[in-house]
Enzyme design. Structure first.
Site, mmCIF file in Angstrom:
data_model
loop_
_atom_site.group_PDB
_atom_site.id
_atom_site.type_symbol
_atom_site.label_atom_id
_atom_site.label_comp_id
_atom_site.label_asym_id
_atom_site.label_seq_id
_atom_site.Cartn_x
_atom_site.Cartn_y
_atom_site.Cartn_z
ATOM 1 N N LYS A 195 4.386 0.687 16.127
ATOM 2 C CA LYS A 195 3.244 1.444 16.672
ATOM 3 C C LYS A 195 3.421 1.801 18.153
ATOM 4 C CE LYS A 195 0.431 0.166 12.910
ATOM 5 N NZ LYS A 195 0.772 -1.069 12.266
ATOM 6 N N ASP A 204 0.820 -1.217 0.000
ATOM 7 C CA ASP A 204 0.000 0.000 0.000
ATOM 8 C C ASP A 204 0.853 1.266 0.000
ATOM 9 O OD1 ASP A 204 0.997 -0.233 2.549
ATOM 10 O OD2 ASP A 204 -0.945 -0.371 3.539
ATOM 11 N N ASP A 255 1.447 5.935 2.679
ATOM 12 C CA ASP A 255 0.764 4.648 2.850
ATOM 13 C C ASP A 255 -0.711 4.941 2.604
ATOM 14 O OD1 ASP A 255 -0.844 2.671 3.996
ATOM 15 O OD2 ASP A 255 0.522 2.280 5.652
HETATM 16 N N1 GDD Z 1 0.561 -11.854 2.370
HETATM 17 C C1 GDD Z 1 0.251 -11.219 3.500
HETATM 18 N N2 GDD Z 1 -0.141 -11.963 4.595
HETATM 19 N N3 GDD Z 1 0.307 -9.876 3.538
HETATM 20 C C2 GDD Z 1 -0.026 -9.250 4.693
HETATM 21 C C3 GDD Z 1 -0.429 -9.958 5.838
HETATM 22 C C4 GDD Z 1 -0.492 -11.386 5.778
HETATM 23 O O1 GDD Z 1 -0.842 -12.094 6.737
HETATM 24 N N4 GDD Z 1 -0.703 -9.045 6.812
HETATM 25 C C5 GDD Z 1 -0.472 -7.827 6.272
HETATM 26 N N5 GDD Z 1 -0.073 -7.943 4.983
HETATM 27 C C6 GDD Z 1 0.277 -6.857 4.056
HETATM 28 C C7 GDD Z 1 -0.813 -5.831 3.891
HETATM 29 O O2 GDD Z 1 -1.683 -6.181 2.821
HETATM 30 C C8 GDD Z 1 -0.027 -4.565 3.589
HETATM 31 O O3 GDD Z 1 0.237 -4.427 2.218
HETATM 32 C C9 GDD Z 1 1.305 -4.793 4.310
HETATM 33 O O4 GDD Z 1 1.370 -6.183 4.619
HETATM 34 C C10 GDD Z 1 1.428 -3.962 5.590
HETATM 35 O O5 GDD Z 1 0.278 -4.152 6.366
HETATM 36 P P1 GDD Z 1 -0.560 -2.914 6.915
HETATM 37 O O6 GDD Z 1 -1.731 -3.491 7.635
HETATM 38 O O7 GDD Z 1 -0.801 -1.927 5.841
HETATM 39 O O8 GDD Z 1 0.454 -2.368 7.990
HETATM 40 P P2 GDD Z 1 0.557 -0.900 8.590
HETATM 41 O O9 GDD Z 1 0.376 0.121 7.527
HETATM 42 O O10 GDD Z 1 -0.308 -0.800 9.788
HETATM 43 O O11 GDD Z 1 2.085 -0.886 9.124
HETATM 44 C C11 GDD Z 1 3.142 -1.328 8.289
HETATM 45 O O12 GDD Z 1 3.470 -0.330 7.332
HETATM 46 C C12 GDD Z 1 4.007 0.908 7.867
HETATM 47 C C13 GDD Z 1 4.337 1.801 6.690
HETATM 48 O O13 GDD Z 1 3.185 2.110 6.008
HETATM 49 C C14 GDD Z 1 4.369 -1.658 9.156
HETATM 50 O O14 GDD Z 1 5.323 -2.283 8.322
HETATM 51 C C15 GDD Z 1 4.964 -0.388 9.791
HETATM 52 O O15 GDD Z 1 6.162 -0.717 10.475
HETATM 53 C C16 GDD Z 1 5.262 0.626 8.707
HETATM 54 O O16 GDD Z 1 5.749 1.844 9.287
HETATM 55 MG MG MG Z 2 -0.307 0.101 5.555
#
Ligand code: GDD
Ligand code: MG
Length: 362
Positions: free
Chosen positions: A157, A106, A217
């Site tokens: 987080k 994303d 994001d």
């Molecule tokens: N294949 C797969 N399987 N993908 C997953 C899974 C899973 O079980 N869980 C999450 N993802 C994918 C999501 O689809 C997304 O593209 C990505 O991993 C990150 O998940 P998010 O749910 O968007 O995480 P976030 O935005 O809260 O936090 C993450 O991104 C931040 C930056 O935008 C973390 O990596 C943070 O550390 C980071 O700062």
């Molecule tokens: Mg995200």
């Protein structure tokens, strides 16, 4: 070079847009988000892409297939249960080699991946993480580094009192295949909580690649809207109105850029479209309607005198005459808003729901 794109999350924060549409297929400038990500990877010669998708989403596979239409090779890696960010990469182990990229699915960015790879190779790190500055780090992974850029601490987080820097994990990693030996197979695990912190504790070298290039994001409605406003200002440019195909706009309609209008739209007399705004293909805007700052997906119908401002409207919605859908509201597919409603303050309406005439007015 190879990249694994993580795209198996549930995308709950982007609901109701993602009730029927996977996050990577959500349109950005009238094209699936993933198409932009693929184009960006290609500019850095990354043409071997592994999509870690959880369940195989029909919509993704039928649009992207093996990637050849987009000049890349796409392999799909599926999971029997959500394996988490690290578990998903471990699950795709057979499909990667050499140092490879991992992308959160994303992220829209201009970060220089080629430069990041050059630095990674010089430093002989087990992993390199791209970092970006943000105003509020509490919803991200906060990454502390030393003066050489070596990562000292990774806190996913954190509560506000634990925030020590505004540099966060940008969701782009370069990993050595070795790191996969630290991830248990067939088990839920996350890089952010289960892999990076223990590797740092045991003294492994993880380096950072800080960048101030554009980064967002798009996983929440406000950021999905902001991304498209930002991109519209770049293309077609601040004043521009771009028609993607044949559309009808009445001579008395006013269109102020930046605006993108999909094919087969119709824009009726005395209506106004004020950018940044996007109409997906087949949208019909009625007489005297006003659309400003809004993003509409496909085949929406906006009634006479209706007003849309800074909102997100998925496909086939009907907005009744004189209704208003304002700031931060999000409508899922096939929502019907009867006439003379007033929706504001981020109200979300789930796909297929109908709102009676005059039922909501605040
Ligand atoms: N294949 C797969 N399987 N993908 C997953 C899974 C899973 O079980 N869980 C999450 N993802 C994918 C999501 O689809 C997304 O593209 C990505 O991993 C990150 O998940 P998010 O749910 O968007 O995480 P976030 O935005 O809260 O936090 C993450 O991104 C931040 C930056 O935008 C973390 O990596 C943070 O550390 C980071 O700062
Ligand atoms: Mg995200």
């Amino acid at each position: 070079m190879k990249a694994v794109i993580l795209a198996g999350g549930e995308a709950t924060r982007l609901r109701p847009l993602t009730c029927n549409t996977p996050k990577i297929m959500v349109p950005v400038l009238n094209r699936p988000f993933l198409e932009h990500l693929v184009a960006y990877l290609k500019t850095h010669d990354i043409v071997d892409i592994v999509l870690a998708v959880g369940k195989l989403p029909e919509q993704v596979a039928s649009y992207f297939g093996d990637g050849s239409k987009f000049g890349v090779r796409i392999a799909y890696s599926t999971e029997d249960f959500p394996m988490g960010t690290a578990g998903a990469v471990k699950n795709a182990e057979k499909l990667v080699d050499d140092p490879f990229f991992v992308f959160n699915g994303d992220i829209f960015t201009d970060i220089d991946l080629s430069a990041m790879m050059r630095l990674h190779r010089q430093r002989k790190a087990i992993a390199s993480l791209a970092l970006t500055p943000v105003d509020d780090p509490t919803t991200y992974g906060v990454v502390e580094t030393d003066s050489e850029g070596r990562v000292k601490r990774f806190t996913e987080k954190p509560s506000p009192d634990k925030v020590t820097t505004n540099m966060i994990n940008a969701g782009i990693y370069i990993l050595e295949p070795d790191i996969l030996t630290h991830i248990t197979p067939n088990t839920f695990s996350m890089f952010e909580r289960d892999v990076f912190p223990p590797l740092l504790d045991s003294g492994h070298a993880i380096y950072s690649y800080p960048s101030s290039d554009y980064w967002i994001d798009m996983g929440t409605p406000d950021k999905y809207l902001r991304l498209q406003h930002d991109l519209l200002r770049r293309h077609p440019g601040p004043e521009g109105a771009e028609f993607e195909g044949e559309s009808f706009a009445h001579s008395s309609a006013r269109i102020e850029g930046p605006v993108l209008i999909g094919e087969a739209c119709s824009i009726d007399r005395n209506s106004m479209i004020r950018g940044p705004a996007i109409l997906g293909a087949g949208c019909r805007v009625g007489e005297d309607a006003v659309i400003e700052g809004a993003i509409l997906w496909l085949d929406c119908e906006i009634g006479r005198g209706a007003r849309l401002r800074n909102c997100l409207v998925a496909s086939r919605c009907h907005i009744g005459e004189e209704s208003e859908v304002l700031d931060g509201c999000v409508l899922g597919d096939d929502v019907l808003i009867g006439k003379a409603n007033k929706l504001s303050n981020g109200i979300k309406i789930w796909p297929g729901k109908s709102i009676e005439p005059g039922a909501i007015s605040f």
